[in-house]
Design a protein around this motif. Structure first.
Motif, mmCIF file in Angstrom:
data_model
loop_
_atom_site.group_PDB
_atom_site.id
_atom_site.type_symbol
_atom_site.label_atom_id
_atom_site.label_comp_id
_atom_site.label_asym_id
_atom_site.label_seq_id
_atom_site.Cartn_x
_atom_site.Cartn_y
_atom_site.Cartn_z
ATOM 1 N N GLU A 36 0.826 -1.208 0.000
ATOM 2 C CA GLU A 36 0.000 0.000 0.000
ATOM 3 C C GLU A 36 0.860 1.258 0.000
ATOM 4 O OE1 GLU A 36 -2.861 -0.067 3.114
ATOM 5 O OE2 GLU A 36 -4.005 -1.747 2.261
ATOM 6 N N ALA A 37 1.978 1.214 0.731
ATOM 7 C CA ALA A 37 2.872 2.375 0.786
ATOM 8 C C ALA A 37 3.450 2.670 -0.593
ATOM 9 C CB ALA A 37 3.995 2.133 1.794
ATOM 10 N N PHE A 38 3.838 1.620 -1.315
ATOM 11 C CA PHE A 38 4.410 1.829 -2.638
ATOM 12 C C PHE A 38 3.346 2.313 -3.615
ATOM 13 C CE2 PHE A 38 5.888 0.431 -6.850
ATOM 14 C CZ PHE A 38 7.151 1.011 -6.856
ATOM 15 N N LEU A 39 2.152 1.739 -3.556
ATOM 16 C CA LEU A 39 1.073 2.143 -4.448
ATOM 17 C C LEU A 39 0.707 3.610 -4.224
ATOM 18 C CD1 LEU A 39 -1.070 1.459 -6.560
ATOM 19 C CD2 LEU A 39 -2.557 0.687 -4.691
ATOM 20 N N LYS A 40 0.681 4.038 -2.994
ATOM 21 C CA LYS A 40 0.369 5.434 -2.677
ATOM 22 C C LYS A 40 1.351 6.372 -3.360
ATOM 23 C CE LYS A 40 -0.074 8.631 1.251
ATOM 24 N NZ LYS A 40 0.001 8.748 2.735
#
Length: 291
Positions: A36-40
């Motif tokens: 999720e951190a990378f997608l954000k």
């Protein structure tokens, strides 16, 4: 092949390399997962990417073949914390500055994917530190790849760290703090405080004081089978402790002990990787105009 990509933050100038990475993985029919951190950050940067699944939970990592860390060494440390006991091999692509841990240059992402799928790599087992305390700390992630640190908090007064090795009294360090480093972490905070460089596959910890008041106190290397315990004294009621980049304040009454973690961090290293070459390049080690 199941591959998760993780990253905390990256600048827009790195977007073409990230798009290249995802395209190269698709060309090898990899099933791509993004944290999720990378997608954000991917959405924030405006990068064009498709054909991926968002990692639903940390437990899904146990079904991964590899985790790719995109960022600097700090991102790779965060990746190690995330992977933990699942021991999924981690490949570090460096978009940071130093790159001791994330050793693949961003310009080489296409080649890196080829090498990964060709199997032209080794996996290095790096020991982790485990922190035991008589109260919950670090949100259930009590391990680190680089170092455990005790440090004074909000006073100019130094602290005293009474240190024991396997229950035997070692020394009382009058200092700003104390570092227990793994061989991997010997090129980090410990090095800046005068600690020795240690080959990453050595079986040791190094205990390094931070700005000691006793000038005859020196860093000490001990076996990684040792259990190191501490009691802390100082004018302040609170002290800072840290595992890699994560830190928290604790009371002096908290009992702390450090030992080797039961599991390891598995880092992917390509066949042309050399720790000593990295030292020379990243630290200008041995650099002399006469050479």
């Amino acid at each position: 092949m199941n591959i998760t990509i993780h990253g905390i933050n990256f600048q827009k100038e790195f977007v073409p390399y990230i798009e290249q990475l995802i395209d190269a993985l698709h060309q090898h029919n990899a099933k791509i997962y993004l944290t999720e951190a990378f997608l954000k950050n991917l959405k924030k940067s405006g990068a064009k990417a498709a054909g991926f699944t968002v990692l639903g939970s940390r437990e899904e990592l146990q079904h991964m073949d590899f985790v790719i860390s995109v960022g600097g060494d700090g991102t790779l440390l965060d990746t190690v914390s995330m992977v933990g006991e699942y021991e999924v091999p981690i490949l570090g692509i460096n978009t940071g500055r130093m790159g001791f841990l994330a050793t693949i240059a961003k310009e080489d992402v296409g080649k890196a994917v080829e090498v990964l799928f060709d199997g032209a790599f080794t996996i290095q087992d790096r020991i982790l530190l485990n922190l035991k305390a008589d109260q919950p700390l670090f949100n259930g992630v009590p391990y680190g790849l680089n170092e455990f640190t005790i440090h004074k908090r909000d006073t100019s007064s130094m602290i005293t760290v009474h240190t024991y090795i396997d229950g035997e009294y070692l020394n009382s360090y009058w200092a700003d703090g104390l570092i227990v480093s793994t061989p991997t972490g010997s090129t980090g905070y410990s090095l800046s405080c005068g600690g020795p460089l240690i080959s990453p596959l050595a079986k040791n910890f190094v205990i390094t004081p931070v700005s000691p008041h006793n000038l005859n106190v020196r860093p000490m290397i001990v076996s990684d089978e040792s259990e190191i315990t501490f009691t802390i004294e100082g004018r302040s009621k609170k002290f800072l402790i840290s595992l890699d980049s994560r830190s928290t304040a604790v009371d002096a009454s908290v009992k702390l002990r450090v030992k080797k973690e039961k599991f390891v961090a598995k880092l992917v290293k390509f066949h042309d990787y050399s720790f000593f070459d990295t030292l020379r390049k990243k630290l200008n080690w041995g650099f002399d105009l006469r050479n």
